[in-house]
Design a protein around this motif. Structure first.
Motif, PDB file in Angstrom:
ATOM      1  N   HIS A 161     -14.479  23.684  19.408  1.00 27.31           N
ATOM      2  CA  HIS A 161     -13.121  23.663  18.850  1.00 27.31           C
ATOM      3  C   HIS A 161     -12.043  23.905  19.912  1.00 27.31           C
ATOM      4  O   HIS A 161     -10.914  24.244  19.586  1.00 27.31           O
ATOM      5  CB  HIS A 161     -13.016  24.669  17.699  1.00 27.31           C
ATOM      6  CG  HIS A 161     -13.948  24.318  16.576  1.00 27.31           C
ATOM      7  ND1 HIS A 161     -13.675  23.324  15.651  1.00 27.31           N
ATOM      8  CD2 HIS A 161     -15.194  24.769  16.280  1.00 27.31           C
ATOM      9  CE1 HIS A 161     -14.688  23.204  14.822  1.00 27.31           C
ATOM     10  NE2 HIS A 161     -15.628  24.066  15.177  1.00 27.31           N
TER      11      HIS A 161
ATOM     12  N   CYS B 128     -10.638  17.617  12.413  1.00 27.93           N
ATOM     13  CA  CYS B 128     -11.867  18.409  12.572  1.00 27.93           C
ATOM     14  C   CYS B 128     -12.155  19.141  11.257  1.00 27.93           C
ATOM     15  O   CYS B 128     -11.223  19.514  10.535  1.00 27.93           O
ATOM     16  CB  CYS B 128     -11.660  19.424  13.701  1.00 27.93           C
ATOM     17  SG  CYS B 128     -13.062  20.513  13.970  1.00 27.93           S
TER      18      CYS B 128
ATOM     19  N   CYS C 132     -12.670  22.033  10.816  1.00 28.17           N
ATOM     20  CA  CYS C 132     -12.049  23.357  10.825  1.00 28.17           C
ATOM     21  C   CYS C 132     -10.608  23.306  10.317  1.00 28.17           C
ATOM     22  O   CYS C 132      -9.970  24.335  10.129  1.00 28.17           O
ATOM     23  CB  CYS C 132     -12.084  23.976  12.217  1.00 28.17           C
ATOM     24  SG  CYS C 132     -10.857  23.308  13.356  1.00 28.17           S
TER      25      CYS C 132
ATOM     26  N   ARG D 141      -8.071  21.687  11.901  1.00 28.28           N
ATOM     27  CA  ARG D 141      -7.119  21.290  12.931  1.00 28.28           C
ATOM     28  C   ARG D 141      -7.391  19.850  13.376  1.00 28.28           C
ATOM     29  O   ARG D 141      -8.299  19.191  12.880  1.00 28.28           O
ATOM     30  CB  ARG D 141      -7.214  22.249  14.127  1.00 28.28           C
ATOM     31  CG  ARG D 141      -6.603  23.616  13.821  1.00 28.28           C
ATOM     32  CD  ARG D 141      -6.794  24.575  14.964  1.00 28.28           C
ATOM     33  NE  ARG D 141      -8.213  24.862  15.178  1.00 28.28           N
ATOM     34  CZ  ARG D 141      -8.671  25.723  16.070  1.00 28.28           C
ATOM     35  NH1 ARG D 141      -7.831  26.374  16.845  1.00 28.28           N
ATOM     36  NH2 ARG D 141      -9.956  25.936  16.198  1.00 28.28           N
TER      37      ARG D 141
ATOM     38  N   CYS E 266      -9.901  18.767  18.026  1.00 32.25           N
ATOM     39  CA  CYS E 266     -10.899  19.679  18.597  1.00 32.25           C
ATOM     40  C   CYS E 266     -11.899  18.861  19.422  1.00 32.25           C
ATOM     41  O   CYS E 266     -12.202  17.709  19.096  1.00 32.25           O
ATOM     42  CB  CYS E 266     -11.649  20.439  17.502  1.00 32.25           C
ATOM     43  SG  CYS E 266     -10.609  21.605  16.609  1.00 32.25           S
TER      44      CYS E 266
HETATM   45 ZN   LIG Z   1     -12.058  22.317  15.007  1.00 25.34          ZN
END
Ligand SMILES: [Zn+2]
Length: 401
Positions: free
Chosen positions: A255, A265, A267, A269, A272
């Motif tokens: 990340h 991503c 996650c 965001r 990454c």
């Molecule tokens: Zn990420």
């Protein structure tokens, strides 16, 4: 072995069974590594290389010989023609094998390796599903079939390499997003099904072990290894010490933000490193560009090799992004060597050049692709247990089984 409160997780990781400071076992490892690197070699040379006394080397060699790990060479080198000839010693690669398991996103690789890390046989098992119990069962079954082909060789144990966050001490995959694995007790699953000792590690560290034992990084004082597949991670070693950190979390760079990155991503965001560089992303871009169908990055490599300029550009761009990440890590760690496992860099000189340029290699680090081009995943799995063997031969010795 349970840890006490007075024994925090070390940065440098002695093997669980060597904990307690058994220096004698560690020096046995130094002797065995010296024989690996220089064999056939005279005991006096091993003494000089390891700094051990000749008597100590003789004693270790007798023990390692009794275990069947080393043997004396047949051709004698006479010493002044007086007394018993000094026979050089070498690894005995004919008696034992280690099992290898590498779990990738689309498939598992199983293999057998000899003590020099050479792949004797391997198989790839497509994942019908990624349920960890069934993945382990299929791997154990395939390993048993491979071992059946080498009845004269005894298995010392199994090494298992997996991407993502792997806790070596606990033998678990803590988290592997693309496989959907969380807190999976891989060591226990494989030990139950193979009946053999199993060691587990992250694949970036596994390949670092391989480079240091059998590859180009043997002479390097410090090495950074960058693995770019569907999972992206890194591993770092200085001297004989591979950095794991608490719960083996070192090297989780998936990340890290890539400047200018556009991929969403999981996650939440954008941009990454793992999302930008994963093989899935490469293959999706290749499909969108009409370069290659499917999800196999080797199809992009083959298209590029056949002269497809778009395919080549996709690979060079990926190498360039890999280089930007490498540059950040080189600034922090300043290793003597950078080893990169990535398909484009492995196959095309202009990809390696693009990586070097974007990493800003005006420093002293040498940059090279993995030493194990045709067998990287099998070598990763096997090197997990071979690293254990060469650190503490008695931990993986036939006596310990
Ligand atoms: Zn990420």
């Amino acid at each position: 072995m349970p840890r006490t409160a007075a024994s925090p997780l070390p940065l440098v990781s002695p093997l669980p069974r060597a904990a307690g400071g058994d220096r004698r076992r560690a020096t046995a490892g130094a002797v065995l590594r010296s024989v690996l690197a220089h064999g056939p070699v005279a005991r006096s040379t091993v003494a000089r290389l390891t700094g051990l006394s000749p008597a100590s080397v003789t004693e270790h060699c007798a023990r390692l010989g009794a275990l069947g790990l080393i043997r004396e060479e047949a051709a004698p080198r006479r010493s002044n023609g007086v007394g018993r000839p000094h026979l050089p010693i070498d690894l005995d690669t004919g008696r034992f094998v280690v099992g290898a398991v590498h779990v990738a996103v689309p498939y598992t690789t199983v293999a057998l390796l000899d003590l020099r890390g050479r792949v004797l046989v391997r198989r790839e098992l497509g994942h019908g599903d990624t349920d960890p119990v069934r993945v382990a069962a299929r791997a154990a079954e395939a390993l048993a079939a491979l071992l059946g082909r080498f009845p004269e060789r005894r298995p010392l144990g199994v090494g298992c390499a997996v991407g993502g966050w792997v806790d070596r001490e606990a033998g678990t995959v803590v988290e592997h997003e693309p496989l959907g694995w969380r807190e999976v007790p891989v060591r226990a699953l494989l030990e139950d099904r193979t009946g053999l000792p199993v060691h587990v590690d992250g694949h970036a560290r596994a390949l670092l072990h391989a480079e240091r034992l059998f590859g180009r990084a043997r002479e390097s004082g410090s090495v950074l290894h960058l693995f770019v597949g569907n999972v992206v991670d890194a591993a770092f070693a200085t001297g004989d010490e591979v950095h794991h950190g608490p719960r083996s979390q070192a090297g989780a760079i998936g990340h890290l933000p890539v400047p200018g990155g556009t991929e969403p991503c999981p996650c939440g965001r954008t941009g990454c490193l793992q999302a930008e560089l994963s093989e899935r992303t490469l293959c999706r871009r290749a499909r969108a560009a009409g370069v290659a169908d499917g999800t196999n990055p080797m199809h992009v490599v083959h298209a590029a090799a056949a002269g497809d300029a778009l395919a080549r550009r996709l690979l060079v761009e990926r190498a360039r992004t890999t280089g930007r990440a490498a540059g950040l890590l080189l600034d922090v760690l300043n290793p003597e060597s950078l080893v990169v496992t990535e398909v484009g860099v492995l196959h095309f000189e202009d990809c390696l050049r693009a990586l070097r340029e974007s990493a800003g290699i005006h420093r002293t680090a040498t940059v090279a692709p993995t030493s194990f081009r045709d067998s990287v995943l099998a070598v990763a799995g096997g090197s997990v247990i071979l690293d254990v063997l060469f650190r503490d031969p008695l931990a993986v010795s036939p006596e310990a089984i």
